[in-house]
Design a protein around this motif. Structure first.
Motif, PDB file in Angstrom:
ATOM      1  N   GLU A 172       2.372  32.596   4.279  1.00 29.60           N
ATOM      2  CA  GLU A 172       3.533  33.028   3.294  1.00 29.60           C
ATOM      3  C   GLU A 172       4.358  34.064   3.411  1.00 29.60           C
ATOM      4  O   GLU A 172       5.149  34.486   2.847  1.00 29.60           O
ATOM      5  N   GLY A 173       4.008  35.025   4.837  1.00 31.02           N
ATOM      6  CA  GLY A 173       4.969  35.931   5.129  1.00 31.02           C
ATOM      7  C   GLY A 173       4.590  37.252   4.340  1.00 31.02           C
ATOM      8  O   GLY A 173       5.606  38.250   4.392  1.00 31.02           O
ATOM      9  N   VAL A 174       3.406  37.385   3.826  1.00 28.86           N
ATOM     10  CA  VAL A 174       3.150  38.662   3.128  1.00 28.86           C
ATOM     11  C   VAL A 174       3.324  39.699   3.841  1.00 28.86           C
ATOM     12  O   VAL A 174       3.670  41.203   3.441  1.00 28.86           O
ATOM     13  N   TRP A 175       2.838  39.715   5.258  1.00 28.32           N
ATOM     14  CA  TRP A 175       3.010  40.979   6.131  1.00 28.32           C
ATOM     15  C   TRP A 175       4.089  41.446   6.593  1.00 28.32           C
ATOM     16  O   TRP A 175       4.278  42.506   7.098  1.00 28.32           O
ATOM     17  N   ARG A 186       2.932  46.967  17.004  1.00 32.08           N
ATOM     18  CA  ARG A 186       1.767  47.398  16.328  1.00 32.08           C
ATOM     19  C   ARG A 186       1.657  46.641  15.038  1.00 32.08           C
ATOM     20  O   ARG A 186       2.326  45.486  14.767  1.00 32.08           O
ATOM     21  N   LEU A 187       0.388  46.783  14.557  1.00 33.81           N
ATOM     22  CA  LEU A 187      -0.047  46.270  13.443  1.00 33.81           C
ATOM     23  C   LEU A 187       0.999  46.294  12.415  1.00 33.81           C
ATOM     24  O   LEU A 187       1.448  47.461  12.115  1.00 33.81           O
ATOM     25  N   PRO A 188       1.302  45.388  11.658  1.00 37.91           N
ATOM     26  CA  PRO A 188       2.394  45.602  10.328  1.00 37.91           C
ATOM     27  C   PRO A 188       2.140  46.866   9.173  1.00 37.91           C
ATOM     28  O   PRO A 188       2.926  47.046   8.706  1.00 37.91           O
ATOM     29  N   ASN A 189       0.838  46.995   9.375  1.00 33.67           N
ATOM     30  CA  ASN A 189       0.470  48.018   8.213  1.00 33.67           C
ATOM     31  C   ASN A 189      -0.138  49.380   8.737  1.00 33.67           C
ATOM     32  O   ASN A 189      -0.299  50.274   7.933  1.00 33.67           O
ATOM     33  N   GLY A 194      -2.161  47.734   2.703  1.00 35.80           N
ATOM     34  CA  GLY A 194      -2.744  46.256   2.547  1.00 35.80           C
ATOM     35  C   GLY A 194      -1.509  45.292   1.838  1.00 35.80           C
ATOM     36  O   GLY A 194      -0.604  45.742   1.385  1.00 35.80           O
ATOM     37  N   PRO A 195      -2.036  43.931   1.740  1.00 28.82           N
ATOM     38  CA  PRO A 195      -0.923  43.062   1.120  1.00 28.82           C
ATOM     39  C   PRO A 195      -0.543  43.503  -0.223  1.00 28.82           C
ATOM     40  O   PRO A 195       0.346  43.250  -0.760  1.00 28.82           O
TER      41      PRO A 195
END
Length: 346
Positions: free
Chosen positions: A222-225, A255-258, A319-320
């Motif tokens: 769903e593209g949350v990140w 990198r990780l998106p978060n 986080g999301p």
């Protein structure tokens, strides 16, 4: 009101995982028993195993349940005489025979993948590695649930993951192996998990793991990140504009998106963690498994940062459900504390 910004240490339990665990509490049988109650427990466990395999893109591979990613790492690495990078998690570094260097961007070059282990994403900096084909073992703990990843195209012989990094319960992990790959059992006895990990399985935890993994993959689709990445970038831009001397680790790498890891040299990371905790924000200084150790980050030291910078770094991991106002509120409080630190140091 508190704001939780330490998702790389552990994540809040997802409602889907909680519901699945509550339902599993009524499944009373031992999955190794042959009566109806035992078969019901076995069915739930195998359904959960299949859901995790699907979420991780590991159809046709073996999913071995463990008590954690740390145990899964031990199961994969003990007795294998592998090389590993200097930025690996301590659960991996404890087993490697040769430490491979990382550059200042946090990137590691692997020359002999068949005798090496490598993390897909770093828990402190978020730096993503390119996994070479034929890699012996991959640590996918931080990446699973945050990045599109499938074991079947990852190219590794084995990979390990953890439930509590993607909204599942603490105390359950898994080692995923290509079918036919030898695994040296560390816990022997009852023959559970295809003879690779003895002991009655944690059915409740496994059910929560499966539900969390399924929900995490849905979020990715769903593209949350993408929104999480926007908020991470907003945080870094806001801090850099107000404090240009802030050093952001791994910012030139994928990198990780978060994940954001940054330092103001001389301002101790553990001091910042305590100050922000009092201000209502949960963050960390390095890996949670290393908390309580007042020393420079081994990951940042391996990337070439000196002790002053490495001991000044903090990690903010979103986080999301993180909101923009929470990020801007954190930035305001952090910058206010930085102003106090500079006034005191002047």
């Amino acid at each position: 009101m508190r704001t939780y910004l330490d998702h790389n240490a552990t994540t809040p339990l997802r409602p889907e995982a909680r519901d699945a665990m509550i339902a599993a509490m009524d499944v009373v049988g031992n999955p190794s028993s042959v009566h109806a109650e035992g078969r019901a427990a076995k069915s739930l466990m195998e359904k959960s195993r299949g859901a995790i395999a699907t979420a991780f893109g590991a159809d046709g591979a073996d999913v071995i349940f463990t008590s954690s990613a740390t145990e899964a790492a031990s199961l994969a690495l003990e007795g294998r005489d592998l090389a590993g990078s200097a930025v690996e998690h301590d659960a991996v570094r404890a087993w490697i025979r040769e430490e491979l260097p990382a550059d200042q961007a946090g990137v590691v070059a692997i020359e002999t993948p068949e005798t090496s282990t490598l993390q897909l994403a770093n828990s402190e900096t978020g730096v993503i590695q390119k996994i070479p084909e034929g890699l012996a073992v991959c640590d996918a703990t931080q990446a699973f649930g945050k990045l599109p990843v499938a074991f079947n195209w990852l190219g590794a012989e084995m990979a390990f993951v953890s439930a509590h990094k993607l909204g599942g319960p603490k105390g359950v992990g898994a080692l995923v192996v290509k079918r036919g790959t030898d695994v040296n059992a560390r816990l022997k006895g009852g023959g559970q998990e295809m003879g690779r990990r003895a002991g009655t399985e944690n059915i409740i935890g496994v059910a929560g793991f499966a539900a969390a993994a399924t929900a995490a993959v849905k979020e990715l689709e769903e593209g949350v990140w993408k929104e999480v990445a926007r908020l991470r970038d907003l945080l870094e831009t806001t801090l850099a504009d107000a404090a240009p001397d802030t050093i952001f680790m791994g910012q030139t790498s994928d990198r990780l998106p978060n994940t954001s890891c940054f330092a103001v040299p001389g301002w101790k990371g553990e001091t910042q963690v305590m100050q922000m905790d009092l201000a209502g924000y949960a963050i960390s200084a390095g890996s949670a498994c290393s908390s309580g150790k007042v020393k420079a980050s081994a990951v940042l030291t391996a990337m070439g940062y000196d002790a002053t910078v490495a001991s000044s770094a903090i990690r903010v991991s979103l986080g999301p459900n993180t909101r923009e106002e929470e990020i801007l509120g954190f930035a305001d409080k952090w910058l206010a504390q930085l102003q106090k630190y500079r006034a005191k140091a002047a």
